[in-house]
Design a protein around this motif. Structure first.
Motif, PDB file in Angstrom:
ATOM      1  N   PRO A 195     -32.981 114.731 -44.277  1.00 45.25           N
ATOM      2  CA  PRO A 195     -33.405 114.222 -45.594  1.00 45.25           C
ATOM      3  C   PRO A 195     -32.347 114.440 -46.665  1.00 45.25           C
ATOM      4  O   PRO A 195     -31.652 115.459 -46.681  1.00 45.25           O
ATOM      5  N   GLU A 196     -32.199 113.466 -47.540  1.00 45.61           N
ATOM      6  CA  GLU A 196     -31.300 113.601 -48.680  1.00 45.61           C
ATOM      7  C   GLU A 196     -31.947 114.524 -49.714  1.00 45.61           C
ATOM      8  O   GLU A 196     -33.143 114.852 -49.612  1.00 45.61           O
ATOM      9  N   PRO A 197     -31.242 114.988 -50.763  1.00 42.23           N
ATOM     10  CA  PRO A 197     -29.909 114.507 -51.132  1.00 42.23           C
ATOM     11  C   PRO A 197     -28.778 115.392 -50.630  1.00 42.23           C
ATOM     12  O   PRO A 197     -27.625 115.048 -50.829  1.00 42.23           O
ATOM     13  N   PHE A 198     -29.038 116.540 -50.011  1.00 42.63           N
ATOM     14  CA  PHE A 198     -27.959 117.464 -49.666  1.00 42.63           C
ATOM     15  C   PHE A 198     -27.821 117.485 -48.151  1.00 42.63           C
ATOM     16  O   PHE A 198     -28.319 118.384 -47.479  1.00 42.63           O
ATOM     17  N   SER A 199     -27.138 116.489 -47.586  1.00 39.89           N
ATOM     18  CA  SER A 199     -26.980 116.414 -46.139  1.00 39.89           C
ATOM     19  C   SER A 199     -25.709 115.673 -45.806  1.00 39.89           C
ATOM     20  O   SER A 199     -25.100 115.031 -46.666  1.00 39.89           O
ATOM     21  N   CYS A 200     -25.335 115.757 -44.543  1.00 44.15           N
ATOM     22  CA  CYS A 200     -24.078 115.156 -44.102  1.00 44.15           C
ATOM     23  C   CYS A 200     -24.224 114.765 -42.642  1.00 44.15           C
ATOM     24  O   CYS A 200     -24.634 115.586 -41.808  1.00 44.15           O
ATOM     25  N   ARG A 201     -23.944 113.505 -42.305  1.00 44.80           N
ATOM     26  CA  ARG A 201     -23.905 113.036 -40.923  1.00 44.80           C
ATOM     27  C   ARG A 201     -22.475 113.096 -40.426  1.00 44.80           C
ATOM     28  O   ARG A 201     -21.528 112.865 -41.172  1.00 44.80           O
ATOM     29  N   ARG A 203     -19.833 112.633 -36.642  1.00 50.28           N
ATOM     30  CA  ARG A 203     -19.615 112.309 -35.221  1.00 50.28           C
ATOM     31  C   ARG A 203     -18.174 112.635 -34.899  1.00 50.28           C
ATOM     32  O   ARG A 203     -17.244 112.183 -35.577  1.00 50.28           O
ATOM     33  N   SER A 204     -17.985 113.427 -33.859  1.00 48.04           N
ATOM     34  CA  SER A 204     -16.648 113.857 -33.452  1.00 48.04           C
ATOM     35  C   SER A 204     -16.619 113.948 -31.942  1.00 48.04           C
ATOM     36  O   SER A 204     -17.207 114.853 -31.355  1.00 48.04           O
ATOM     37  N   GLY A 205     -15.961 112.981 -31.303  1.00 46.07           N
ATOM     38  CA  GLY A 205     -15.908 112.973 -29.852  1.00 46.07           C
ATOM     39  C   GLY A 205     -17.283 112.802 -29.249  1.00 46.07           C
ATOM     40  O   GLY A 205     -18.021 111.866 -29.564  1.00 46.07           O
ATOM     41  N   SER A 206     -17.640 113.719 -28.380  1.00 48.86           N
ATOM     42  CA  SER A 206     -18.935 113.665 -27.697  1.00 48.86           C
ATOM     43  C   SER A 206     -20.048 114.348 -28.467  1.00 48.86           C
ATOM     44  O   SER A 206     -21.163 114.460 -27.958  1.00 48.86           O
ATOM     45  N   VAL A 207     -19.765 114.793 -29.679  1.00 49.94           N
ATOM     46  CA  VAL A 207     -20.748 115.529 -30.477  1.00 49.94           C
ATOM     47  C   VAL A 207     -21.088 114.709 -31.713  1.00 49.94           C
ATOM     48  O   VAL A 207     -20.201 114.172 -32.377  1.00 49.94           O
ATOM     49  N   GLU A 208     -22.360 114.615 -32.018  1.00 52.76           N
ATOM     50  CA  GLU A 208     -22.811 113.965 -33.235  1.00 52.76           C
ATOM     51  C   GLU A 208     -23.984 114.753 -33.793  1.00 52.76           C
ATOM     52  O   GLU A 208     -24.572 115.596 -33.111  1.00 52.76           O
ATOM     53  N   GLY A 209     -24.298 114.476 -35.044  1.00 51.45           N
ATOM     54  CA  GLY A 209     -25.424 115.187 -35.629  1.00 51.45           C
ATOM     55  C   GLY A 209     -25.435 115.080 -37.129  1.00 51.45           C
ATOM     56  O   GLY A 209     -24.778 114.229 -37.735  1.00 51.45           O
ATOM     57  N   ALA A 210     -26.200 115.969 -37.738  1.00 54.50           N
ATOM     58  CA  ALA A 210     -26.326 116.025 -39.184  1.00 54.50           C
ATOM     59  C   ALA A 210     -26.524 117.475 -39.583  1.00 54.50           C
ATOM     60  O   ALA A 210     -27.071 118.282 -38.824  1.00 54.50           O
ATOM     61  N   VAL A 211     -26.067 117.789 -40.786  1.00 51.88           N
ATOM     62  CA  VAL A 211     -26.213 119.139 -41.328  1.00 51.88           C
ATOM     63  C   VAL A 211     -26.677 119.000 -42.764  1.00 51.88           C
ATOM     64  O   VAL A 211     -26.282 118.072 -43.478  1.00 51.88           O
ATOM     65  N   GLY A 212     -27.532 119.897 -43.192  1.00 51.05           N
ATOM     66  CA  GLY A 212     -28.044 119.864 -44.552  1.00 51.05           C
ATOM     67  C   GLY A 212     -28.545 121.232 -44.966  1.00 51.05           C
ATOM     68  O   GLY A 212     -28.266 122.244 -44.313  1.00 51.05           O
ATOM     69  N   LEU A 213     -29.291 121.245 -46.051  1.00 53.08           N
ATOM     70  CA  LEU A 213     -29.822 122.489 -46.597  1.00 53.08           C
ATOM     71  C   LEU A 213     -31.329 122.376 -46.726  1.00 53.08           C
ATOM     72  O   LEU A 213     -31.857 121.321 -47.076  1.00 53.08           O
ATOM     73  N   LEU A 259     -29.013 119.258 -37.002  1.00 54.96           N
ATOM     74  CA  LEU A 259     -29.562 118.340 -36.022  1.00 54.96           C
ATOM     75  C   LEU A 259     -28.382 117.914 -35.157  1.00 54.96           C
ATOM     76  O   LEU A 259     -27.497 117.193 -35.618  1.00 54.96           O
ATOM     77  N   LEU A 260     -28.324 118.377 -33.904  1.00 58.74           N
ATOM     78  CA  LEU A 260     -27.114 118.269 -33.091  1.00 58.74           C
ATOM     79  C   LEU A 260     -27.403 117.580 -31.772  1.00 58.74           C
ATOM     80  O   LEU A 260     -28.458 117.790 -31.158  1.00 58.74           O
ATOM     81  N   ASN A 261     -26.440 116.779 -31.321  1.00 60.83           N
ATOM     82  CA  ASN A 261     -26.525 116.121 -30.019  1.00 60.83           C
ATOM     83  C   ASN A 261     -25.171 116.210 -29.331  1.00 60.83           C
ATOM     84  O   ASN A 261     -24.153 115.834 -29.903  1.00 60.83           O
ATOM     85  N   SER A 703     -24.421 112.806 -48.258  1.00 65.36           N
ATOM     86  CA  SER A 703     -25.324 112.414 -49.331  1.00 65.36           C
ATOM     87  C   SER A 703     -25.496 113.624 -50.234  1.00 65.36           C
ATOM     88  O   SER A 703     -26.000 114.661 -49.801  1.00 65.36           O
ATOM     89  N   LEU A 704     -25.054 113.497 -51.498  1.00 68.77           N
ATOM     90  CA  LEU A 704     -25.011 114.644 -52.402  1.00 68.77           C
ATOM     91  C   LEU A 704     -25.873 114.385 -53.627  1.00 68.77           C
ATOM     92  O   LEU A 704     -25.994 113.239 -54.093  1.00 68.77           O
ATOM     93  N   PRO A 705     -26.481 115.413 -54.191  1.00 66.81           N
ATOM     94  CA  PRO A 705     -27.310 115.267 -55.392  1.00 66.81           C
ATOM     95  C   PRO A 705     -26.446 115.110 -56.638  1.00 66.81           C
ATOM     96  O   PRO A 705     -25.215 115.231 -56.572  1.00 66.81           O
ATOM     97  N   PRO A 706     -27.047 114.868 -57.810  1.00 61.17           N
ATOM     98  CA  PRO A 706     -26.262 114.806 -59.056  1.00 61.17           C
ATOM     99  C   PRO A 706     -25.514 116.114 -59.314  1.00 61.17           C
ATOM    100  O   PRO A 706     -25.873 117.171 -58.798  1.00 61.17           O
ATOM    101  N   ASP A 707     -24.475 116.017 -60.159  1.00 55.47           N
ATOM    102  CA  ASP A 707     -23.591 117.159 -60.375  1.00 55.47           C
ATOM    103  C   ASP A 707     -24.338 118.380 -60.890  1.00 55.47           C
ATOM    104  O   ASP A 707     -24.086 119.507 -60.446  1.00 55.47           O
ATOM    105  N   THR A 708     -25.247 118.191 -61.867  1.00 56.00           N
ATOM    106  CA  THR A 708     -25.944 119.343 -62.441  1.00 56.00           C
ATOM    107  C   THR A 708     -26.790 120.050 -61.390  1.00 56.00           C
ATOM    108  O   THR A 708     -26.746 121.277 -61.245  1.00 56.00           O
ATOM    109  N   GLN A 709     -27.561 119.273 -60.647  1.00 52.06           N
ATOM    110  CA  GLN A 709     -28.380 119.872 -59.590  1.00 52.06           C
ATOM    111  C   GLN A 709     -27.509 120.506 -58.518  1.00 52.06           C
ATOM    112  O   GLN A 709     -27.820 121.577 -57.997  1.00 52.06           O
ATOM    113  N   MET A 710     -26.395 119.840 -58.186  1.00 54.70           N
ATOM    114  CA  MET A 710     -25.521 120.371 -57.154  1.00 54.70           C
ATOM    115  C   MET A 710     -24.885 121.682 -57.592  1.00 54.70           C
ATOM    116  O   MET A 710     -24.752 122.624 -56.792  1.00 54.70           O
ATOM    117  N   ARG A 711     -24.510 121.792 -58.865  1.00 57.96           N
ATOM    118  CA  ARG A 711     -23.916 123.030 -59.358  1.00 57.96           C
ATOM    119  C   ARG A 711     -24.904 124.196 -59.204  1.00 57.96           C
ATOM    120  O   ARG A 711     -24.531 125.277 -58.747  1.00 57.96           O
TER     121      ARG A 711
END
Length: 932
Positions: A195-201, A203-213, A259-261, A703-711
């Motif tokens: 789920p957004e807004p603080f996450s990142c998808r 893919r690198s070689g045989s590994v893919e996934g997503a990381v967030g908070l 979330l890793l594969n 996917s990143l939140p607005p600057d104030t929230q992100m700070r």
């Protein structure tokens, strides 16, 4: 074996997968993926009142009826054991469909033009059916009495379970594309995302996934798009010492979720753990890298650095990666240096042709085999053995058919002169010609393909016929070579095989020591398998050997066998090390075959390719089933074959699958001709590798939140990272990015702040007082925590020096002629000025309330301070009990008061190290003389 008994056995076995009756969806999807399916379609129907039907169809390559009988309708039978691309390898996953409790199973499949269909009732009784498929693929239909009151509830629940097991399913191709799973007209497969807004998808070689908070740490692991494991921390994927509930209190505010594969992960038999290997470690490293990337993007957007800072930070990071200990930097160095050294040595120091050697002797009277172990000896030239036709082949030397409890299967050197086995006539296309160089005279083995016998009158030594030919007890052909040896030439043809063994042969080839014992579970499995056909027992033995022992001929494995030599029994050593080469793996295979009542023996021979033998000996297994059959548990052969049929038609060749360490020699001239291009390619590879290490890029979509929230979130993350470094680790951007503001407008990283804190040179301010601003102008690091967002860091940095408190001290400068009230400090300061090179003054500090004495030491002197504040001094609380007591004593006995005051300063470590008790004694004596 189908029927009620089979169903009970299958249900017992599949309970290892857990209690979820819908787990079969994962296994069916896994089989479809391995079959190369491009689409999967699932339907939920109410075929008749009171019945529910589930249809699972794919468009893979399908299977023949013979394949289904051999693998699908048997437990623990799988042809995917040696396929590294396959997800299923244990041969029982299909029967998890019994968890659906079907009363009718309709199974149909088409592979090309071959199609078939069967129906199975509730007791798995089989009857033929009509296949309705027009294209390749497989369809499984299962019907049962309705469990859900409404058909819509059945469909809704099925969709939920499909999303649980199949939403990230991946195809069995190199790109690992998404494998669509269609249900109710929509594709349930989707990219891995959080789920957004603080996450990142990523893919690198045989590994893919997503990381967030998220509020709690969580890791969910998939293998080839199929769910495997979930927990709280990445390190649990390897150690598995904690479950998710055990980490409920970790990261209560913001914590990483993954979330890793891994498309190369292997899973355990129960499907709930990933095997601990390099693929799993690669997934963990790629996940940590993606987390760092997410934090880097967030930090760079919220706390941007100047161009110069980015260049400096990246250069330092690249330098650390290159210079880190171990193999991380060594390959780059070797890729650049070693080719240059090889070129120089070959140009200035031409190689001298080595003497041809043989790694073993063919002397039959001296050749013995003392048991299977891992050996590292390799002859670079190979044995002096050549043959025709020029196709891959195996050549049998001898059989090790006696089991020794300490050494395994052995062969003792003992002379024997039995009549030789000859063939009188065979077709010209069946004749094999061999020649070998006998180094000395005497009795030698004549290597021949399995199932062959000597052609009568074909053995010659340097062109002269040899008649002294006989056989050993095990059936090996032996020739008596006169003189000093020479070139031996001979021919062989396929020989007829016996269809039955004598009782004595069966007893000899199934004999094992009575004290030999297997693990109880394995022993029970061996005894139960005696009722199976021989082919099934052989497949079971190979599968068990593959699960117990890994093919490995490395130096550490060889050293392990050397350390255990002569101590523990051979079987115990093999099971404890769980690694070995061809003779260890096939020796264990023969042992299991004998335990299952199959006559078998371990065979040692040579591997031939392109008309000559390879440098290493090789071992394989032979077992008797209406004739001798060859099986090689170490090479992953797809099927066993008759030793006669395999070599009866040399024109068609033999498809051999050999271990990777069966070494082969190359032509030196080819190496020399390829040296230049190889050198260029190596240098280019080194440059590319160096560029990759420096850039260290990882494809990611954030996917990143607005600057104030992100700070706000990033500052909270810093607090979490400082409180719980086991979640985030110390090698992440939160520690290295400059996010802590200072009073002079610059920033510090957490790592820099902690380094200053350890050296007691970190200052903080919460109100930007004049003293803090003056210290900042003088170049002293003063963290500015005046903003409410940074206020919690004050507690985490409690050991830092509080400039707000220092500003309240307001020390008074020393008076030239202090009054009686402060005369004690004047006398003490006079002694300190005379004794120390850098005197530390004792000054009255009206603002000091918390303690009687306080040492102050600034890194540098203040420039343009707002008030008098020296670099080093001891602040004295004028209202403190210590100062009032010694001032009162000073009025009665000045030397004693001064001495005791200095002693207190030394005891509280308020003076520098050079002030020692000897100095205090000297000062005391001086004061006593002055007073007297």
């Amino acid at each position: 074996m189908l029927g009620k008994e089979f169903r009970g056995l299958a249900e017992t076995v599949t309970r290892t997968y857990g209690n979820n009756p819908w787990f079969f969806l994962r296994e069916l999807a896994q089989n479809s993926r391995d079959a190369g399916a491009r689409n999967i379609r699932v339907e939920a129907l109410a075929t008749q009142p009171g019945m529910e039907t589930l249809i699972f169809a794919d468009d893979g390559h399908g299977m023949t009826l013979g394949y289904a009988r051999r693998f699908l309708f048997r437990l623990y039978a799988s042809d995917k054991t040696a396929d590294h691309k396959a997800a299923g390898k244990y041969g029982i996953g299909f029967w998890t469909i019994l968890g659906f409790q079907p009363t009718l199973i309709h199974l149909q499949s088409r592979r090309g033009k071959n199609s078939w269909a069967v129906e199975l009732d509730s007791e798995l009784n089989v009857r033929p059916a009509v296949c309705l498929l027009t294209r390749s693929g497989t369809t499984v239909s299962m019907s049962r009495p309705a469990v859900f009151p409404l058909a819509s509830e059945f469909k809704s629940h099925l969709e939920v379970e499909l999303r649980e097991y199949c939403q990230y399913l991946r195809r069995n191709n190199r790109q690992a594309d998404m494998l669509p799973v269609w249900f109710a007209g929509k594709n349930l497969t989707r990219p891995m995302a959080l789920p957004e807004p603080f996450s990142c998808r990523f893919r690198s070689g045989s590994v893919e996934g997503a990381v967030g908070l998220a509020a709690k740490p969580h890791v969910r692991l998939y293998a080839r798009g199929l769910p495997v494991w979930q927990g709280a921390l990445l390190k649990q994927m390897t150690h598995l010492q904690m479950n998710e509930d055990g980490c409920a209190e970790i990261g209560r505010n913001l914590a990483p979720v993954f979330l890793l594969n891994g498309n190369r992960l292997d899973v355990t038999f129960s499907r709930n753990l990933a095997l601990e290997n390099s693929a799993l470690e690669n997934v963990r490293k790629k996940a940590e890298k993606a987390l760092r990337r997410l934090l880097e993007l967030s930090l760079e957007r919220t706390f941007p650095r100047t161009r110069l800072q980015r260049i400096c930070d990246r250069s330092l990071a690249a330098l650390k990666r290159i210079l880190r200990p171990g193999w991380h930097w060594l390959p780059l160095f070797l890729l650049l240096i070693v080719p240059l050294e090889i070129a120089i040595l070959r140009h200035w120091f031409p190689a001298v042709t080595a003497v041809r050697t043989s790694p073993f002797s063919l002397q039959s009277t001296t050749l013995s085999y003392g048991g299977a172990t891992v050996s590292l000896s390799v002859s670079p030239q190979g044995p002096p053995f050549f043959y025709q036709p020029n196709i891959p082949a195996w050549f049998r030397l001898f059989a090790a058919d006696a089991y020794d409890i300490q050494a395994g299967f052995v062969r003792r050197a003992e002379p024997s002169h039995l009549p030789a086995h000859h063939t009188q006539y065979c077709r010209p296309d069946q004749v094999w010609s061999m020649r070998l160089q006998a180094e000395t005279g005497g009795e030698i083995f004549l290597p021949m393909p399995p199932g062959h016998a000597l052609q009568a009158g074909s053995v010659h030594l340097d062109g002269r016929r040899i008649n002294s030919i006989f056989s050993s007890v095990q059936g090996e052909a032996i020739a008596a070579i006169p003189g000093n040896g020479g070139l031996v030439e001979y021919r062989s043809c396929p020989a007829g095989q016996r269809r039955e063994l004598t009782a004595a042969d069966i007893l000899h080839l199934t004999l094992l020591p009575p004290e030999l014992s297997l693990p109880p579970a394995l022993e029970k499995s061996m005894q139960e398998s005696r009722a199976y056909p021989i082919a099934e027992r052989v497949s079971l033995a190979r599968m068990l050997v593959g699960n117990m022992v890994t093919y490995d001929t490395s130096v550490p494995t060889s050293n392990q066998y050397l350390r255990l030599a002569g101590g523990r029994p051979w079987l115990e050593k093999v099971l404890s090390i769980a690694k070995g080469d061809c003779d260890i793996i096939n020796g264990l295979n023969v042992l299991l075959l004998r335990k299952m009542g199959i006559p078998s023996r371990l065979v040692i021979g040579m591997i031939g390719e392109q008309g000559r033998a390879r440098p290493l000996l090789h071992a394989w297994s032979e077992y008797f089933d209406q004739g001798w059959l060859v099986t090689d548990a170490s090479a992953g052969r797809p099927a066993d074959h008759s030793v006669t049929a395999a070599y009866s038609n040399p024109g068609r060749g033999i498809n051999l699958t050999l271990p990777v360490d069966d070494a082969r020699t190359e032509d030196t001239r080819v190496l020399n001709s390829l040296l230049g291009p190889t050198l260029i390619l190596l240098v280019m590879a080194a440059a590319a590798g160096l560029l990759f290490v420096i850039r260290n890029k990882n494809g990611a979509e954030a996917s990143l939140p607005p600057d104030t929230q992100m700070r706000n979130q990033l500052i909270q993350l810093v607090q979490q990272a400082m409180l719980q470094p086991e979640i985030w680790g110390r090698d992440n951007p939160l520690w290295s990015h400059r996010i802590l503001p200072t009073a002079n407008g610059k920033s510090l990283s957490v790592r820099q702040a902690l380094r200053l804190l350890d050296r007691k040179k970190l200052f903080i301010t919460a109100n930007r007082n004049p003293l803090a601003m003056a210290m900042a102008v003088s170049g002293i690091a003063v963290l500015d925590l005046s903003q409410p967002l940074y206020a919690p860091l004050r507690t985490l940095l409690s050991a830092a020096i509080d400039t707000d408190m220092l500003c309240q001290l307001r020390p008074l400068p020393p008076l030239p002629a202090p009054g009686l009230e402060y005369a004690l400090l004047g006398a003490v300061n006079d002694i300190l000025n005379k004794a120390l090179h850098m005197p530390v003054l004792c000054l009255i500090a009206p603002g000091l309330n918390s303690t009687d004495l306080l040492k102050i030491a600034l890194p540098v002197p203040l420039h343009h301070g707002p008030f008098f504040f020296p670099q080093r001094f001891v602040a004295v609380n004028p209202a403190g009990a210590t100062f009032r007591h010694w001032s009162s004593l000073f009025k009665r006995n000045q030397p004693l008061a001064v001495f005791k005051f200095l002693s207190r300063l030394h005891a509280d470590r308020l003076l520098d190290a050079e002030v020692n008790p000897a100095l205090l004694k000297k000062a005391a004596r001086s004061l006593l003389r002055t007073c007297s």
